[in-house]
Design a protein around this motif. Structure first.
Motif, PDB file in Angstrom:
ATOM      1  N   ARG A 102       0.838  -1.201   0.000  1.00  0.00           N
ATOM      2  CA  ARG A 102       0.000   0.000   0.000  1.00  0.00           C
ATOM      3  C   ARG A 102       0.870   1.248   0.000  1.00  0.00           C
ATOM      4  O   ARG A 102       1.930   1.272   0.634  1.00  0.00           O
ATOM      5  N   VAL A 104       0.545   5.520   0.588  1.00  0.00           N
ATOM      6  CA  VAL A 104      -0.287   6.629   1.050  1.00  0.00           C
ATOM      7  C   VAL A 104       0.485   7.928   0.845  1.00  0.00           C
ATOM      8  O   VAL A 104       1.370   8.256   1.636  1.00  0.00           O
ATOM      9  N   GLU A 145      -2.343  -1.208  -3.262  1.00  0.00           N
ATOM     10  CA  GLU A 145      -3.330  -0.123  -3.180  1.00  0.00           C
ATOM     11  C   GLU A 145      -2.603   1.216  -3.167  1.00  0.00           C
ATOM     12  O   GLU A 145      -1.593   1.369  -2.484  1.00  0.00           O
ATOM     13  N   SER A 147      -3.591   4.901  -2.101  1.00  0.00           N
ATOM     14  CA  SER A 147      -4.649   5.682  -1.453  1.00  0.00           C
ATOM     15  C   SER A 147      -4.698   7.103  -1.987  1.00  0.00           C
ATOM     16  O   SER A 147      -3.753   7.585  -2.610  1.00  0.00           O
TER      17      SER A 147
END
Length: 240
Positions: A102, A104, A145, A147
């Motif tokens: 992930r 961010v 992912e 974000s």
């Protein structure tokens, strides 16, 4: 073997169209009879043989399936202070190849790049495409992912990792004292150009993070996450 991602679990055949079909036929110049790997992003790889190539589609026959073996045992989330230019693209590409799950993009006090909502949305689409391409190239079992951009406060509130680490040029603990072989989830906080403000480091530590060092040299914002992730993967046995 070339790998592609699909968003469903196939049975006996797969029909690809649009950009993916053109990529196979024109960019990769694959032919009928060639083998490739398709993954559903849910932990299963499907070995497929090309049965037919038309102007618009590529038809695949599913020959076998097996559990994905390329995903690391330690899930690493990269909280990256938003840098200037295309540096975040480089971070996403390289860290996807290394196994990050992930990303961010995090706005901190020293971030010079502060895109508006429209620009941020456009950038997010670009970042997700880079993550997909890097996952396919490196044989990942899932696409990391990416974000939406958020503030440091929002990032800290959303972080549920087992181990949280903030890297700071002011020094800190060694990664070998923080990361264990059986560590399952880690968040790493990387500052933008110029690093974190001291009060931001204190805020991150207050949330439960450990302040750590990557050695005596000061690394660029796009180098630090790659170095940190590589070290974490090594210490958790994911580079063996």
């Amino acid at each position: 073997m070339q790998k592609l991602f699909i968003d469903y679990t196939p049975e006996n055949e797969i029909v690809l169209d649009g950009e993916r079909a053109r990529h196979i036929a024109k960019s990769l110049r694959m032919k009928v009879g060639d083998m490739l790997c398709v993954t559903d992003g849910g932990g299963t790889d499907f070995g497929c043989q090309i049965d037919e190539i038309t102007k618009e589609t590529v038809r695949l026959k599913v020959c076998y399936k097996q559990a994905v073996k390329s995903e690391p045992s330690c899930a690493v989330t990269v909280y990256q202070g938003v840098p200037k230019g295309s540096k975040l693209e480089d971070v996403i590409q390289k860290c996807t190849e290394l196994g990050a799950v992930r990303f961010v993009p995090t706005l901190t006090k020293r971030c010079v790049s502060r895109p508006d909502e429209k620009s941020a949305k456009k950038k997010s689409e670009r970042y997700r495409k880079i993550a997909l391409e890097a996952a396919q190239q490196s044989g990942r079992g899932t696409v990391p992912e990416v974000s939406e951009m958020m503030s440091l406060k929002q990032a800290l509130s959303a972080d549920k990792s087992e181990v949280k680490i903030v890297f700071y040029e002011g020094g800190g603990e060694r990664l070998t004292d923080i990361i264990k072989k059986d560590t399952e989830s880690v968040s790493i906080y990387i500052g933008p150009e110029g690093g974190f403000e001291k009060d931001e480091v204190e805020e991150i530590v207050k949330s439960g993070a450990v302040c750590a060092t990557l050695g005596a040299r000061i690394l660029r914002t796009q180098t630090a996450p790659v170095a940190a992730l590589t070290a974490i993967m090594l210490l958790t046995g994911n580079l063996e």
